[in-house]
Scaffold this active site. Structure first.
Site, PDB file in Angstrom:
ATOM      1  N   LYS A  96     127.473 193.871  86.771  1.00  0.00           N
ATOM      2  CA  LYS A  96     128.663 193.882  87.629  1.00  0.00           C
ATOM      3  C   LYS A  96     129.569 194.963  87.056  1.00  0.00           C
ATOM      4  O   LYS A  96     130.144 194.806  85.979  1.00  0.00           O
ATOM      5  CB  LYS A  96     129.358 192.519  87.612  1.00  0.00           C
ATOM      6  CG  LYS A  96     130.621 192.507  88.457  1.00  0.00           C
ATOM      7  CD  LYS A  96     131.393 191.211  88.333  1.00  0.00           C
ATOM      8  CE  LYS A  96     132.862 191.474  88.581  1.00  0.00           C
ATOM      9  NZ  LYS A  96     133.694 190.280  88.397  1.00  0.00           N
ATOM     10  N   GLY A 157     142.278 186.954  89.632  1.00  0.00           N
ATOM     11  CA  GLY A 157     143.090 185.867  89.084  1.00  0.00           C
ATOM     12  C   GLY A 157     144.324 185.527  89.892  1.00  0.00           C
ATOM     13  O   GLY A 157     145.095 184.659  89.505  1.00  0.00           O
ATOM     14  N   ALA A 184     136.739 188.161  93.468  1.00  0.00           N
ATOM     15  CA  ALA A 184     138.121 188.213  92.978  1.00  0.00           C
ATOM     16  C   ALA A 184     139.162 187.812  94.022  1.00  0.00           C
ATOM     17  O   ALA A 184     139.055 188.157  95.195  1.00  0.00           O
ATOM     18  CB  ALA A 184     138.485 189.595  92.462  1.00  0.00           C
ATOM     19  N   GLY A 185     140.148 187.077  93.544  1.00  0.00           N
ATOM     20  CA  GLY A 185     141.318 186.758  94.356  1.00  0.00           C
ATOM     21  C   GLY A 185     141.207 185.480  95.157  1.00  0.00           C
ATOM     22  O   GLY A 185     142.184 185.049  95.776  1.00  0.00           O
ATOM     23  N   ASN A 206     135.930 182.652  89.723  1.00  0.00           N
ATOM     24  CA  ASN A 206     136.076 182.241  88.324  1.00  0.00           C
ATOM     25  C   ASN A 206     137.354 181.419  88.133  1.00  0.00           C
ATOM     26  O   ASN A 206     137.330 180.212  87.992  1.00  0.00           O
ATOM     27  CB  ASN A 206     136.041 183.444  87.389  1.00  0.00           C
ATOM     28  CG  ASN A 206     135.928 183.054  85.915  1.00  0.00           C
ATOM     29  OD1 ASN A 206     135.473 183.828  85.095  1.00  0.00           O
ATOM     30  ND2 ASN A 206     136.303 181.844  85.532  1.00  0.00           N
ATOM     31  N   THR A 207     138.501 182.111  88.189  1.00  0.00           N
ATOM     32  CA  THR A 207     139.759 181.455  87.852  1.00  0.00           C
ATOM     33  C   THR A 207     140.028 180.211  88.704  1.00  0.00           C
ATOM     34  O   THR A 207     140.507 179.191  88.181  1.00  0.00           O
ATOM     35  CB  THR A 207     140.929 182.458  88.015  1.00  0.00           C
ATOM     36  OG1 THR A 207     140.575 183.674  87.362  1.00  0.00           O
ATOM     37  CG2 THR A 207     142.207 181.920  87.412  1.00  0.00           C
TER      38      THR A 207
END
Lengths: 256, 66
Positions: A96, A157, A184-185, A206-207
């Site tokens: 990635k 994040g 992301a996001g 993830n977050t």
């Protein structure tokens, strides 16, 4: 069926492994997500340190394909060297590719990204480029040898969801045959479902899982949302309209 | 010889990358990757890889990532 460099994943949910309260909770979240891929990274560790080794053993025990990242890299050279180190440590040619160009938003540097993608593809890597939803950039990445694209939903994040629906729709429409992952996001499962409803092939979270009050439950919620979104996309959603259209037939209605 | 390892200055006897890892106590079975002066050095090349004064060595291990 979607193939990522010739591989069909067991799930369209890709899960990051950072920021969990404990290794046990991370492992539980990966299992409850039924993640198709987990992302991993490389960092400095002092001699005698066991954290890296313990993490590697945990990941191997989960039996999920790994996708190493080049997080934190700001130049082509840093990203290329990190990718080469990751290939040796994790034993995979998947990478990635992140080359960050702006530190407030962690926005990808598309120019450096294309250059790094070209170098790594020539070196035998299978590149998953973390990119903005830029049509011209996407074209250049494909020309550089990428066979997968990973546009951001919003800054890493931030949990803001899909910031530019028009851009993500346009990207999907322009490259209908390229496997694409929104990375992301994403903050809540409805964001993930929305990405899947747009026709994206997978999402990377993830977050939103790691920082939930109950990461394992949130992982399961994301898995269900991804499945629902994909199912909805295949079922071909209705077109949005600006005006009301009665759903109950008006013919035969009594005049009272 | 003075070199930088993961950003910290060290005075070492080792003259090769492999010898440096030994000297610093890295276990041969530990899963790590190395770079010198910004360039990747594969595990198979460490034994013959000569270090120079002021070399910048990075030793990285698996870590959580998003």
């Amino acid at each position: 069926m979607t193939l990522f460099y010739g591989t069909e994943l067991s799930s369209r949910l890709m899960l990051g492994t950072a920021q969990y309260p404990s290794p046990e909770i991370l492992a539980d979240a990966v299992r409850r997500a039924g993640a198709g891929v987990v992302t991993v990274s490389l960092r400095r560790e002092a001699a005698g340190g066991r954290a890296g080794q313990a993490f590697w053993e945990l990941i191997r025990g989960l039996d999920v394909p790994v996708l190493p990242n080049t997080a934190g890299c700001h130049t082509v050279r840093e990203a290329v060297t990190t990718a080469q180190m990751a290939r040796e440590v994790f034993g995979t040619d998947w990478i990635k590719l992140e080359v960050i160009g702006e530190s407030d938003t962690l926005q990808p540097d598309m120019f450096a990204l294309v250059e790094a993608a070209r170098i790594l593809t020539e070196d035998g890597f299978r590149v998953f480029p973390y990119m903005t939803e830029d049509l011209v950039g996407a074209e250049r990445l494909l020309r550089a040898g990428c066979e997968v694209l990973m546009p951001w939903g919003a800054p890493i994040g931030s949990g803001k969801g899909l910031n530019n629906l028009f851009g993500l729709r346009a990207l999907r429409a322009h490259f209908p045959d390229v496997p694409m992952v929104v990375d992301a996001g994403i903050g809540v499962p409805s964001h993930a479902a929305q990405a899947m409803e747009l026709g994206y092939d997978a999402v990377l979270i993830n977050t939103a899982v790691a920082k939930a009050g109950n990461p394992a439950e949130m992982a399961r919620a994301f898995a269900m949302a991804v499945e629902a979104g994909r199912m909805a996309y295949i079922a071909d959603p209705m077109e949005e309209r600006d005006m009301a259209v009665p759903s109950t037939p008006v013919i035969g209605q009594a005049v009272l | 010889m003075q070199i930088l390892v993961n950003g910290e200055r060290h005075d070492v006897r080792a003259t090769t990358l492999n010898a440096l890892l030994d000297e610093m106590g890295y276990d041969a079975t530990t899963r790590i990757a190395t770079a010198v002066d910004g360039c990747f050095v594969a595990a198979t090349r460490r034994a013959g890889f000569a270090l120079h004064e002021g070399a910048q060595v990075e030793i990285l291990a698996p870590m959580q990532g998003g």
